[in-house]
Write an enzyme that holds these catalytic residues in place. Structure first.
Site, PDB file in Angstrom:
ATOM      1  N   ASP A  68       0.859  -1.182   0.000  1.00 42.86           N
ATOM      2  CA  ASP A  68       0.000   0.000   0.000  1.00 42.86           C
ATOM      3  C   ASP A  68       0.898   1.236   0.000  1.00 42.86           C
ATOM      4  O   ASP A  68       1.943   1.216   0.665  1.00 42.86           O
ATOM      5  CB  ASP A  68      -0.843  -0.028   1.285  1.00 42.86           C
ATOM      6  CG  ASP A  68      -2.092   0.823   1.231  1.00 42.86           C
ATOM      7  OD1 ASP A  68      -2.756   0.839   0.180  1.00 42.86           O
ATOM      8  OD2 ASP A  68      -2.412   1.462   2.249  1.00 42.86           O
ATOM      9  N   TYR A  70       2.553   4.775   1.055  1.00 44.50           N
ATOM     10  CA  TYR A  70       2.612   5.531   2.304  1.00 44.50           C
ATOM     11  C   TYR A  70       1.443   6.512   2.342  1.00 44.50           C
ATOM     12  O   TYR A  70       1.082   7.106   1.319  1.00 44.50           O
ATOM     13  CB  TYR A  70       3.916   6.310   2.396  1.00 44.50           C
ATOM     14  CG  TYR A  70       5.159   5.447   2.548  1.00 44.50           C
ATOM     15  CD1 TYR A  70       5.269   4.524   3.575  1.00 44.50           C
ATOM     16  CD2 TYR A  70       6.240   5.590   1.680  1.00 44.50           C
ATOM     17  CE1 TYR A  70       6.418   3.750   3.728  1.00 44.50           C
ATOM     18  CE2 TYR A  70       7.395   4.834   1.829  1.00 44.50           C
ATOM     19  CZ  TYR A  70       7.472   3.913   2.858  1.00 44.50           C
ATOM     20  OH  TYR A  70       8.609   3.159   3.011  1.00 44.50           O
ATOM     21  N   PHE A  81       8.188   1.567  -0.891  1.00 44.37           N
ATOM     22  CA  PHE A  81       9.200   1.782   0.147  1.00 44.37           C
ATOM     23  C   PHE A  81       9.952   3.107   0.017  1.00 44.37           C
ATOM     24  O   PHE A  81      10.721   3.477   0.904  1.00 44.37           O
ATOM     25  CB  PHE A  81      10.219   0.623   0.196  1.00 44.37           C
ATOM     26  CG  PHE A  81       9.611  -0.692   0.562  1.00 44.37           C
ATOM     27  CD1 PHE A  81       9.159  -0.932   1.849  1.00 44.37           C
ATOM     28  CD2 PHE A  81       9.473  -1.703  -0.377  1.00 44.37           C
ATOM     29  CE1 PHE A  81       8.581  -2.148   2.197  1.00 44.37           C
ATOM     30  CE2 PHE A  81       8.900  -2.925  -0.050  1.00 44.37           C
ATOM     31  CZ  PHE A  81       8.456  -3.144   1.241  1.00 44.37           C
ATOM     32  N   HIS A 190       8.672  -9.222   6.233  1.00 40.15           N
ATOM     33  CA  HIS A 190       8.546  -7.810   5.864  1.00 40.15           C
ATOM     34  C   HIS A 190       9.500  -6.975   6.732  1.00 40.15           C
ATOM     35  O   HIS A 190       9.723  -7.283   7.903  1.00 40.15           O
ATOM     36  CB  HIS A 190       7.095  -7.349   6.079  1.00 40.15           C
ATOM     37  CG  HIS A 190       6.764  -6.073   5.400  1.00 40.15           C
ATOM     38  ND1 HIS A 190       7.071  -4.842   5.955  1.00 40.15           N
ATOM     39  CD2 HIS A 190       6.170  -5.817   4.213  1.00 40.15           C
ATOM     40  CE1 HIS A 190       6.667  -3.893   5.124  1.00 40.15           C
ATOM     41  NE2 HIS A 190       6.116  -4.454   4.067  1.00 40.15           N
TER      42      HIS A 190
END
Length: 228
Positions: A68, A70, A81, A190
């Site tokens: 998803d 930020y 990321f 993760h």
């Protein structure tokens, strides 16, 4: 997104052309346009397909899948990321940098912009490409996943081998889309603070380069350069 002249960037437009005629596409566009009319949505519209713009289809050597975008102000800019220079580096990316330093000895950058990776053929794509401000997963299950599954399948269909990096339970569900007889697959925890203990020490970056060398596709220079 409802513009009839809409085009995916570069060769991606031809690769993904069929998606625009599938049942999910128009409702997805209508939903996102409606969200932008009523709420703040990240990333900005011009950045939604940045991952495809910065990493042309023919250049993909590695695919890293996020979940998803930020959801806080100024963070999302279309690469999983990654954040723009000047934006505080988020916890997951800080952990990625720590593992990168332990794995390959890279120095930890003072910014979070991963465009240097994207320009080397690392497709940094989220499964969902938009989000309502400050509401994580608010655009989940609206159609983006169908498009990003199509992106993964298109990369799997490339004649050249690619290394797929799937971190965390959500991303690892996509492993079934990868033909591991032809491509490399790296799965792991993760890098978020919730699972970082399992992520640290997994050495994914050296693993990617090992597989790329074995495929005769060179290496990625994972050192994130300073902002010029």
């Amino acid at each position: 997104m409802t513009d009839p002249q809409f085009r995916f960037p570069g060769q991606w437009h031809d690769v993904l052309a069929a998606e625009r005629s599938k049942p999910y596409w128009k409702p997805l566009c209508t939903f996102v346009d409606g969200e932008r009319a009523k709420h703040q949505v990240f990333p900005p519209e011009e950045d939604v397909f940045s991952a495809l713009s910065l990493t042309p289809y023919e250049s993909v050597r590695v695919l890293i899948l996020g979940q998803d975008p930020y959801h806080d102000d100024g963070q999302a800019h279309g690469l999983c990321f990654s954040v723009r220079p000047g934006v505080k580096v988020p916890p997951s990316l800080r952990n990625i940098y720590k593992e990168l330093a332990d794995d390959l000895g890279c120095s930890i950058p003072d910014h979070g912009n991963l465009e240097a990776w994207a320009k080397q053929g690392v497709l940094l794509v989220n499964a969902v490409l938009t989000v309502r401000a400050h509401e994580p997963n608010s655009h989940k299950d609206k159609g983006w996943e169908k498009l990003t599954d199509a992106i993964i399948k298109a990369v799997v269909a490339k004649p050249e081998p690619v290394v797929f990096v799937l971190w965390g339970g959500y991303a690892r569900k996509k492993a079934k889309l990868v033909d591991t007889k032809r491509h490399g697959l790296i799965e792991g925890a993760h890098p978020s603070p919730l699972s970082v203990k399992k992520f640290m020490g997994s050495r994914p970056f050296s693993q990617v380069n090992d597989k790329l060398r074995a495929f005769g596709r060179g290496e990625i220079d994972w050192q994130v350069p300073p902002v010029r």
